[in-house]
Design an enzyme around this catalytic site. Structure first.
Site, short mmCIF file in Angstrom:
data_model
loop_
_atom_site.label_atom_id
_atom_site.label_comp_id
_atom_site.label_asym_id
_atom_site.label_seq_id
_atom_site.Cartn_x
_atom_site.Cartn_y
_atom_site.Cartn_z
N ASP A 44 5.97 2.36 -3.61
CA ASP A 44 5.17 1.82 -4.84
C ASP A 44 6.13 1.09 -5.69
OD1 ASP A 44 2.91 1.89 -6.41
OD2 ASP A 44 2.98 3.41 -7.36
N THR A 90 -6.35 3.94 3.13
CA THR A 90 -7.66 3.95 3.40
C THR A 90 -8.13 3.23 2.02
OG1 THR A 90 -7.90 6.18 3.03
CG2 THR A 90 -8.11 5.45 5.24
N GLU A 91 -7.37 3.41 0.87
CA GLU A 91 -8.27 2.98 -0.49
C GLU A 91 -7.72 1.64 -0.44
OE1 GLU A 91 -6.62 6.13 -0.21
OE2 GLU A 91 -8.74 7.03 0.21
N ASN A 92 -6.63 1.20 0.18
CA ASN A 92 -6.06 -0.10 -0.15
C ASN A 92 -6.79 -1.42 0.30
OD1 ASN A 92 -2.45 0.64 0.29
ND2 ASN A 92 -3.50 0.65 -1.43
C1 FPP Z 1 2.49 -0.88 -3.06
O1 FPP Z 1 2.93 -1.54 -3.98
C2 FPP Z 1 3.16 -0.99 -1.68
C3 FPP Z 1 2.48 -1.26 -0.70
C4 FPP Z 1 0.90 -1.45 -0.46
C5 FPP Z 1 3.19 -1.44 0.68
C6 FPP Z 1 3.39 -2.61 1.42
C7 FPP Z 1 3.93 -2.25 2.76
C8 FPP Z 1 5.32 -2.85 3.03
C9 FPP Z 1 6.20 -3.15 1.90
C10 FPP Z 1 5.83 -2.64 4.43
C11 FPP Z 1 5.26 -3.25 5.46
C12 FPP Z 1 5.90 -2.59 6.64
C13 FPP Z 1 5.74 -2.96 8.10
C14 FPP Z 1 6.86 -2.12 8.94
C15 FPP Z 1 4.97 -3.57 8.41
P1 FPP Z 1 1.88 -1.83 -5.22
O2 FPP Z 1 1.30 -3.03 -4.81
O3 FPP Z 1 1.02 -0.73 -5.41
O4 FPP Z 1 2.75 -2.29 -6.44
P2 FPP Z 1 2.30 -1.84 -7.86
O5 FPP Z 1 2.00 -0.34 -8.08
O6 FPP Z 1 3.48 -2.21 -8.81
O7 FPP Z 1 1.16 -2.67 -8.08
#
Ligand code: FPP
Length: 268
Positions: A44, A90-92
């Protein structure tokens, strides 16, 4: 990744390192025989990392990939048997369309670019979640990477993608109910082992340690069954800044815990 982790033996699931891990440059502060066998991570803080620098959120995700590669390398080098990362829940899908598209394209590019190196380093990669809802190109790459690395004997790297803990539990319950309805299963035979066999993580040991970055005290629908006895380490470090020192701090925190699994601690 490690020079010496490509063993012919499977990783220990007891937390004890294999003989080879004695060769690794494990920080001296860590006790090699009390390492977690399986580390799970909620990555996160990518968006906040980018915002703090006046950058678009998506650049935080791009930097987050570097952080994940670094963490995988360290876990492998230090003799940890499995790393499970929460890449997309699934919520993303509720995020802005542009961010979702960026993430899907990022996953495809990263996988296409990294697969040779991961395979060379004997990493066994699996993607856990409802994969059929992902873009077809990504599904193909996932199927290829999974098949290609399936017999690798290095670290198990699980990427939870379109994963939701509740959905996983519901699907497992439904599968068992269907087997009962077909007369293939006696309800009395449903025990924890039978239930766990229907989860995406079937065959993997449960995580010993869950790391969550960026200071939120939540599980966020991640591995609800599997984290039952995990030790939790919450750090204020934002995911893109999660480095060797931050991983070491998490492992030292873990090694300072007394795990009782619901029993009593005989030394207290
Ligand atoms: C949330 O940060 C993080 C993610 C949605 C993960 C994104 C995925 C990767 C970094 C790895 C990908 C890997 C592979 C192997 C393909 P956020 O956006 O919720 O941060 P915030 O809370 O500061 O908004």
């Amino acid at each position: 990744m490690s020079r010496s982790l490509a063993t012919t033996e499977p990783f220990s699931t007891t937390g004890a390192p294999t003989d080879q891990s004695m060769d690794l440059d494990l920080p001296s502060a860590l006790d090699p025989i009390r390492l977690p066998a399986h580390v799970a991570v909620i990555m996160d803080g990518n968006g906040r990392w980018a915002r703090q620098r006046g950058l678009p959120r998506v650049l935080g995700h791009r930097e987050g990939v570097q952080s994940l590669k670094r963490t995988l390398r360290l876990c492998s080098d230090w003799g940890i048997g499995a790393l499970t990362a929460y890449a997309f829940s699934t919520e993303n899908w509720n995020r802005p369309g542009e961010e979702v598209s960026f993430l899907m394209t990022l996953f495809e590019r990263v996988l296409a670019r990294e697969i040779d190196g991961l395979d060379r380093e004997r990493v066994r990669i699996r993607f856990l979640g409802d994969l059929h809802q992902l873009p077809p190109g990504l599904q193909e790459l996932i199927a290829e990477a999974t098949a290609r690395t399936a017999t690798n004997d290095g670290i198990h790297f699980n990427v939870c993608t379109n994963y939701g803990g509740r959905r996983e539990l519901v699907q497992a319950a439904r599968r068992l109910a269907e087997q009962v309805a077909r007369g293939e299963l006696d309800p009395a035979a449903i025990d924890e082992e039978a239930f766990a066999a229907g989860l995406h993580t079937a065959g993997e040991s449960d995580p010993d340690l869950l790391i969550r970055t960026s200071g939120e005290f939540r599980i966020s629908n991640f591995l609800l069954w599997q984290l039952a006895y995990a030790e939790l380490h919450i750090t204020d470090v934002l995911w893109p800044d999660f480095d060797e020192a931050a991983l070491l701090a998490a492992l030292l925190d873990y090694q300072g815990r007394r795990r009782r699994f619901g029993g009593v601690d005989p030394s207290r």
